[in-house]
Design an enzyme around this catalytic site. Structure first.
Site, PDB file in Angstrom:
ATOM      1  NE  ARG A 135      20.559  41.357 -52.022  1.00 48.22           N
ATOM      2  CZ  ARG A 135      20.767  41.775 -53.240  1.00 48.22           C
ATOM      3  NH1 ARG A 135      19.749  41.917 -54.050  1.00 48.22           N
ATOM      4  NH2 ARG A 135      21.959  42.046 -53.670  1.00 48.22           N
TER       5      ARG A 135
ATOM      6  CE  LYS B 174      30.095  27.174 -64.026  1.00 46.65           C
ATOM      7  NZ  LYS B 174      29.096  26.645 -64.760  1.00 46.65           N
TER       8      LYS B 174
ATOM      9  CE  LYS C 238      31.055  16.365 -63.289  1.00 45.80           C
ATOM     10  NZ  LYS C 238      29.723  15.764 -63.216  1.00 45.80           N
TER      11      LYS C 238
ATOM     12  CD  GLU D   5      24.123  19.808 -69.246  1.00 39.98           C
ATOM     13  OE1 GLU D   5      23.974  19.626 -68.041  1.00 39.98           O
ATOM     14  OE2 GLU D   5      24.294  20.926 -69.743  1.00 39.98           O
TER      15      GLU D   5
ATOM     16  CG  HIS E  22      32.241  22.664 -66.012  1.00 43.36           C
ATOM     17  ND1 HIS E  22      32.679  22.982 -64.761  1.00 43.36           N
ATOM     18  CD2 HIS E  22      30.901  22.891 -66.001  1.00 43.36           C
ATOM     19  CE1 HIS E  22      31.650  23.388 -64.021  1.00 43.36           C
ATOM     20  NE2 HIS E  22      30.560  23.351 -64.755  1.00 43.36           N
TER      21      HIS E  22
ATOM     22  CE  LYS F  63      22.670  23.989 -69.897  1.00 44.58           C
ATOM     23  NZ  LYS F  63      23.158  23.162 -68.814  1.00 44.58           N
TER      24      LYS F  63
HETATM   25  C1  BG6 Z   1      26.993  23.550 -64.237  1.00 49.15           C
HETATM   26  C2  BG6 Z   1      26.405  24.319 -65.373  1.00 49.15           C
HETATM   27  O1  BG6 Z   1      28.175  24.160 -63.788  1.00 49.15           O
HETATM   28  O2  BG6 Z   1      27.264  22.220 -64.641  1.00 49.15           O
HETATM   29  C3  BG6 Z   1      25.162  23.628 -65.878  1.00 49.15           C
HETATM   30  O3  BG6 Z   1      26.094  25.640 -64.943  1.00 49.15           O
HETATM   31  C4  BG6 Z   1      25.435  22.181 -66.206  1.00 49.15           C
HETATM   32  O4  BG6 Z   1      24.636  24.312 -67.000  1.00 49.15           O
HETATM   33  C5  BG6 Z   1      26.092  21.500 -65.029  1.00 49.15           C
HETATM   34  O5  BG6 Z   1      24.204  21.554 -66.491  1.00 49.15           O
HETATM   35  C6  BG6 Z   1      26.476  20.073 -65.332  1.00 49.15           C
HETATM   36  O6  BG6 Z   1      26.959  19.524 -64.180  1.00 49.15           O
HETATM   37  P1  BG6 Z   1      26.629  18.089 -63.592  1.00 49.15           P
HETATM   38  O7  BG6 Z   1      26.225  18.355 -62.190  1.00 49.15           O
HETATM   39  O8  BG6 Z   1      25.575  17.469 -64.420  1.00 49.15           O
HETATM   40  O9  BG6 Z   1      27.916  17.414 -63.652  1.00 49.15           O
END
Ligand code: BG6
Length: 471
Positions: free
Chosen positions: A52, A153, A187, A221, A245, A331
């Site tokens: 935008r 996603k 991955k 994380e 995931h 988190k």
């Molecule tokens: C993302 C999430 O899809 O994947 C994040 O929105 C998360 O919240 C991330 O931290 C983790 O992915 P990565 O890149 O660390 O494998």
């Protein structure tokens, strides 16, 4: 031994929606440049950024450069960067509300440059709520025919939103044009979940309830949500990680052998097993929110969004009946790691009282990935004493390894039309049903201290083993 060689992609016009946004900056642009560095892009291509903002062409090139300098790979080779940046374009204007002229003109120009048979690819690096309107606009402005469309996603933010979006998308695109991606499937170690098992007698015979007594998929994380508060507070850990995931990875573990390694068969194997996921029992779920989350700028002051989820999933297939799949993510936790562990049942035989955690196969999904085998062996010396023995295979150490970050791998798949890691709507429709009892909960996440392992209540879920890492 090369089962399915990657075919070189045809010339492509890559339209990046949300080109100046966070996802594009952190993930998509770095992935695109990685492919350029590795010589994996088509011989000719254009990347047209759409957004935008009032962004001039030079500004966009500078933005891409800055993104790469910050998130890598930094363009350290002048020739690669010159050739790359010469193919960048920007088309401003609000595409979904009348401002489509610039983008249509940019695509026409790219077709004039590359030929009308160049593959048009739309990458929607935009919030999930915007997928529907943008897809409608693509149809209205005749940009859908023959194109591929990449959706991040979560595809839909609730069961109802999923159904509506799915219907809308299929009104504009044929399923074969739709690429719903989940970067955990890109991955390397995630793919080894099926490769290792189907290629080795060592694993092929033990991948079931007779030998595996529990599976843990664990993705704590240390990171918070500081720069994505608005997205996160409307999403939460269940949608952001669990139904996406973690469920996809669980399907990779649980799938039945596909008829072949052809993309359609692999996709079908993953999606079919999802239908055996039992809806989650609310008693098997722990939700948490870290202390201080509500003080983050952009988070509602009384937000009940969960930043942590631990859950027990059951897979009602003959292979897995009775084996708990434990899922955890959060988190601001104590540690970052992404792993899938299969805890094996100690063998019956002459050894009495073997430790229950003596034999574990563990896949490390983060970084370039690794496989660890934990075994019991005789401690060398006189007498007969057993001790833990570990073997680690870093995937990058395999001869000929050229690991790609997951986004680069998935982007390459999209460019070359490989759909094996693309998620399908039938599986996604079912995961919403699996998650429904959690989504229906009157969510009151338990508090946990930043830097901890999350709510203590989650220990009960993982009993009797406990979480393999942390508490
Ligand atoms: C993302 C999430 O899809 O994947 C994040 O929105 C998360 O919240 C991330 O931290 C983790 O992915 P990565 O890149 O660390 O494998």
């Amino acid at each position: 031994m090369n089962q399915r060689p990657a075919s070189p992609p045809a010339p492509a016009i890559f339209v990046l929606f949300g080109a100046t946004g966070d996802l594009a900056k952190r993930m998509v642009l770095p992935a695109f440049y990685t492919l350029a560095k590795e010589g994996l892009l088509p011989a000719d291509w254009r990347l047209i950024g759409s957004g935008r903002g009032d962004v001039g062409h030079e500004d966009f090139v500078a933005h891409v450069r800055q993104s790469l300098d910050e998130f890598g790979p930094a363009p350290d080779d002048a020739t690669t960067w010159r050739e790359f940046s010469a193919r960048l374009r920007f088309a401003g204007g609000d595409f979904t509300s009348g401002g489509h002229g610039a983008l249509v003109a940019a695509v026409d120009q790219a077709r004039a440059d590359l030929g009308t048979d160049a593959q048009l690819i739309h990458y929607l690096a935009i919030p999930p709520q915007a997928f529907g309107p943008l897809t409608t606009s693509l149809g209205q402005h005749h940009l859908a025919a023959g194109a591929r469309a990449v959706y991040e996603k979560p595809f839909g933010t609730s069961p109802d939103a999923f159904r509506k979006l799915d219907k809308l998308v299929h009104g504009v695109f044929d399923e074969s044009q739709v690429y719903r991606i989940d970067h955990f499937l890109g991955k390397e170690a995630t793919q080894d979940l099926h490769v290792l098992r189907f290629a080795n007698a060592l694993f092929a015979g033990m991948w079931d309830r007779r030998s595996v007594r529990a599976v843990q998929i664990d993705c704590p994380e240390t990171l918070g949500i500081a720069d994505r508060a608005d997205f996160y507070d409307h999403t939460g850990a269940v949608l952001d990680m669990m139904v996406t995931h973690l469920f996809q990875v669980a399907a990779e573990v649980a799938m039945e052998p596909p008829a072949s390694l052809e993309p359609a068969h692999l996709q079908a194997a993953r999606e079919t097993i999802m239908r055996k996921f039992r809806p989650i029992d609310p008693a098997d779920v722990v939700l948490g929110q870290y202390d201080g989350y509500r003080d983050v700028k952009g988070v509602a002051p009384r937000s009940r969004t969960e930043t942590y989820v631990a859950a027990k999933l059951w897979v009602d297939s003959p292979r897995w009946r009775g084996v708990p799949f434990l899922l955890r993510t959060g988190k601001r936790m104590h540690q970052t790691h992404q792993s899938v562990s299969l805890l094996l049942t100690p063998p019956k035989g002459p050894f009495g009282g073997l430790p229950p955690d003596g034999n574990i196969i563990r896949f490390t999904l983060d970084g370039t990935g690794a496989i660890d085998l934990r075994m019991l062996a005789k401690v060398p010396g006189v007498g007969l004493q057993l001790g833990p023995a570990n073997a680690t295979v870093p995937l990058a150490s395999i001869a000929g390894a050229e690991p790609l970050p997951p986004y680069a791998r998935l982007l390459h798949d999209v460019l070359s039309g490989d759909r094996s890691l693309v998620t399908r709507p039938d599986g996604l429709a079912h995961v919403w049903k699996v998650a429904q009892p959690v989504l229906d909960l009157d969510r009151r996440p338990l508090r946990y201290a930043p830097g901890s392992w999350g709510p203590v209540a989650a220990r009960r879920l993982a009993a009797p083993d406990g979480w393999l890492v942390g508490q």
